[in-house]
Design an enzyme around this catalytic site. Structure first.
Site, mmCIF file in Angstrom:
data_model
loop_
_atom_site.group_PDB
_atom_site.id
_atom_site.type_symbol
_atom_site.label_atom_id
_atom_site.label_comp_id
_atom_site.label_asym_id
_atom_site.label_seq_id
_atom_site.Cartn_x
_atom_site.Cartn_y
_atom_site.Cartn_z
ATOM 1 N N GLU A 1 32.753 -10.244 27.671
ATOM 2 C CA GLU A 1 32.087 -9.379 28.651
ATOM 3 C C GLU A 1 31.906 -10.171 29.952
ATOM 4 O OE1 GLU A 1 27.895 -8.490 27.900
ATOM 5 O OE2 GLU A 1 28.507 -6.428 27.531
ATOM 6 N N GLU B 1 31.008 -8.070 15.341
ATOM 7 C CA GLU B 1 30.537 -9.350 15.876
ATOM 8 C C GLU B 1 29.657 -10.022 14.840
ATOM 9 O OE1 GLU B 1 28.265 -9.491 19.579
ATOM 10 O OE2 GLU B 1 28.549 -11.665 19.592
HETATM 11 O O1 AHR Z 1 26.742 -6.055 20.964
HETATM 12 C C1 AHR Z 1 25.848 -7.041 21.328
HETATM 13 C C2 AHR Z 1 26.266 -7.765 22.593
HETATM 14 O O2 AHR Z 1 26.274 -6.885 23.667
HETATM 15 C C3 AHR Z 1 27.654 -8.325 22.586
HETATM 16 O O3 AHR Z 1 27.712 -9.560 21.981
HETATM 17 C C4 AHR Z 1 27.996 -8.424 24.037
HETATM 18 O O4 AHR Z 1 29.363 -8.297 24.283
HETATM 19 C C5 AHR Z 1 27.157 -7.353 24.680
HETATM 20 O O5 AHR Z 1 26.408 -7.838 25.710
#
Ligand code: AHR
Length: 673
Positions: A386, A57
């Site tokens: 998510e 990410e």
């Molecule tokens: O990994 C950090 C964050 O945690 C991600 O962006 C999200 O998917 C989760 O809440």
């Protein structure tokens, strides 16, 4: 179940992996012997190729300022404050000024801003200095490609003097750009740095009198992964490749969703000419009040084409996650109307074509033009990140209807929400089961103790229906996303214990990944992370080594395992998993001991014919229980977390795990059969 009698060959390679965690007082005695039986004669499920993979990410400056090694921040003056990262600089005599011009205020141009530098007296050096991403990292004798778009508007012959200065202001590299014309042109040169600096800066200085316009100022290392133009930071890619990951998930994470829909990740704006990639704010810019990063934007220098290429380079299956018409539910939770969903679905369909369609199709041609005529072999995409609630299910159903009809070959990853249990989780699972979803993504950011306690989590999951993707997990030593969380041994070993449960249940759990992946030591928002880096160096954490050991020592078929005759994993703090690698004929046994006492193990390969064997054993050991691979506390050198390979497994029947130095941390055995 198939029965196989394995004949042990005279040569036995052991790549053993076991963990002993010493907490507080260190018990000096060895516990009673534990019998480990690996049922070589009862091979189980095939190990899914994607069992252990990577979650990427753009958080913690993972892309701009990290994997994407452009040294100039805000290189095109497109941040909302166009001068962010830049400072006017130079001699007073030149009576100069700088102006921001915008050609996009009436036209929709992605890269619309540029800077005008004007001097009224002969200037010896007036212009702008860029601070980089918490400084500019350069190595002594390193070569850096400088480029700038420029035009001369008026005045005497004008040159641009480009200087690289170290922390003290000393010039450690320079070049000159001459012969500017009245039309925009790109000028290139190479700067060789005479010294190493972690926090250098770059100045673009005008010499002469008149007016010059500049745009897209870039300083890019010559050395990149595969020495590609616009390529990636090679030390970081190497760490990823060394993990032998089954998949690469990108580009997140919450940034897929954005805090509002307008700020969502849109892959089509991230490919092609760099000037056409429309910069947006990164959600992590303002998400954590305690870790604000006002200069965090997504230039998309690292875009979807680059992610596909990266996946291919590291041998991982690409897993793009797409927005499903929902902004982050921790923020606004803004929803696209169901009528507008077509647009989002079309993005998914086009992405599949961009990745897989032949080079003579519209999107295939686009891919080929970018340099990759062959398909990328995309097999799965994520619908939303998510997400949770009925709005998610409603949107997923519409997505799935279209995608399954047009592309039944593509597996869809769906969300089980942000927590590993609870109402939202139960609701999503029950609905996704009803809808015959393919793979459900579960997230666990929990205390270290949660992980060993949940090593048997999947033992009782239904063996039919959707498969599981343990898509984001990491032990949080203090609390979820607390800035005080550490990448310490305790967390790493807890995760190792849990991972034995993932592997033992590989018929249900088909994918897993630690999260987040990267963090810049001076620019992070979230901790813990798998890999830390500064402007020049990278640091793998204990957690990284655990991930790597599991992933790189993955067999092809699960072998059932008994601990003291019982199927249950984790009795007495001992966790184990085994697999057979049919390609090499090895049995791979991973043992994790999270207790303070060393353990005597007696290992039996049931169904294998006894013989002379040799084995290799990999031990990850640390003398420092609280080794902190963390930014503001500094880093422990990797040698403190030593991985050693030995060849002292003698016979398949006995092995004592005792403390090595102070701690024996992690061992695994690959027994060649
Ligand atoms: O990994 C950090 C964050 O945690 C991600 O962006 C999200 O998917 C989760 O809440």
């Amino acid at each position: 179940m198939k029965t196989a009698t394995m004949k042990l060959r005279p040569f036995l390679r052991t790549v053993a992996l076991a963990c002993a965690l010493c907490l507080g007082t260190q018990a000096q005695f060895a516990s009673a012997q534990t019998n480990i039986t690996v049922e070589v004669d009862h091979p189980g499920a095939a190990v899914p190729p994607g069992l252990f993979g990577i979650f990427f990410e753009d958080i913690n400056f993972a892309a701009d300022g990290g994997l994407y090694p452009e040294r100039v921040k805000n290189r095109s003056f497109e941040f909302p404050d166009p001068m962010m990262g830049w400072k006017q600089t130079g001699d007073k005599e030149s009576k100069g000024a700088t102006y921001i011009l915008d050609q996009g205020s009436v036209k929709n141009i992605p890269n619309s801003h540029y800077v005008r530098i004007k001097t009224e007296a002969d200037s010896k050096g007036f212009g702008l200095t860029n601070e980089g991403f918490r400084g500019i990292g350069v190595k002594a004798a390193g070569e850096y490609f400088f480029s700038v778009k420029a035009r001369q508007v008026s005045g005497s012959p004008i040159a641009l003097r480009i200087e690289l200065q170290d922390e003290t202001g000393a010039v450690i590299g320079k070049t000159r750009i001459e012969g500017l014309t009245s039309s925009w042109q790109k000028y290139r040169s190479t700067i060789r740095s005479s010294a190493t600096s972690l926090k250098a800066r770059l100045s673009v200085l005008m010499e002469g009198r008149g007016v010059v316009d500049i745009d897209t100022v870039s300083l890019y290392p010559k050395e990149t992964w595969k020495n590609r133009e616009n390529g990636l930071r090679s030390d970081l890619v190497q760490l990823l490749r060394d993990m032998k990951p089954g998949f690469l998930r990108f580009p997140g994470g919450c940034i897929v969703e954005g805090s509002i829909l307008e700020r969502r990740y849109q892959w089509k704006t991230t490919i092609g000419d760099l000037d056409d990639r429309k910069l947006i704010i990164n959600r992590w810019n303002y998400e954590f009040k305690h870790r604000p990063a006002p200069d965090y934007y997504q230039s998309y220098g690292l875009g979807f084409y680059d992610y596909f290429l990266l996946s291919e380079d590291i041998g991982a299956s690409p897993l793009p996650i797409l927005n499903c018409g929902m902004a982050c539910q921790f923020n606004t939770g803004e929803l696209a109307t169901l009528e507008d969903l077509d647009h989002y679905i079309q993005d998914a369909l086009d992405l599949i074509d961009f990745a897989n369609a032949p080079a003579n199709s519209a999107w295939g041609k686009r891919r080929a033009q970018l340099g990759h005529p062959a398909p990328f072999n995309l097999k799965m995409i994520g619908v939303g990140n998510e997400q949770w609630g009925p709005q998610y299910i409603e949107r997923y159903e519409i997505f799935a209807r279209v995608l399954k009809e047009k592309h039944p070959e593509i597996a869809l990853i769906t969300s089980a929400g942000p927590s590993p249990d609870g109402e939202r989780f139960d609701y999503l699972w029950s609905k996704l089961r009803e809808l015959h979803a393919d793979i459900v993504d579960e997230h666990y950011y929990s205390a270290p103790g949660w992980f060993p306690a949940n090593a048997s989590r999947y033992d009782n999951y239904p063996r039919t229906g959707p498969k599981v993707f343990a898509g984001e997990y990491a032990a949080q030593s203090v609390g979820i996303a607390s800035p005080d969380n550490r990448n310490n041994w305790e967390c790493a070993l807890s995760e190792a214990a849990f991972m034995t449960g993932l592997e033992r249940n590989a018929d249900v759990v088909v994918m897993s990944s630690y999260a987040p992946l990267f963090a810049h030591v001076d620019a992070w928002q979230w901790t813990p992370n798998l890999i830390w880096f500064d402007n020049l160096r990278s640091y793998a954490t204990p957690n990284y080594y655990v991930q790597k050991l599991f992933s790189a020592n993955k067999g092809t078929t699960i072998l059932p395992i008994l601990l003291d005759g019982a199927k249950q994993n984790g009795q007495g703090g001992l966790f184990a998993t085994a697999s057979l690698d049919q390609r090499s004929g090895e049995v791979i046994l991973k043992v994790v001991n999270i207790t303070s006492a060393s353990k005597d193990l007696r290992v039996k390969l049931a169904g294998a014919r006894p013989g002379r064997q040799k084995g290799d054993e990999f031990v990850l050991a640390s003398t420092d229980m609280d080794s902190v691979f963390h930014s503001h506390r500094g880093f422990s050198p990797v040698t403190k977390f030593a991985a050693e390979s030995r060849n002292r497994f003698n016979g398949f029947s006995e092995r004592c795990l005792s403390r090595d130095v102070q701690l024996l941390a992690l061992m695994s055995f690959n027994l060649k059969v």
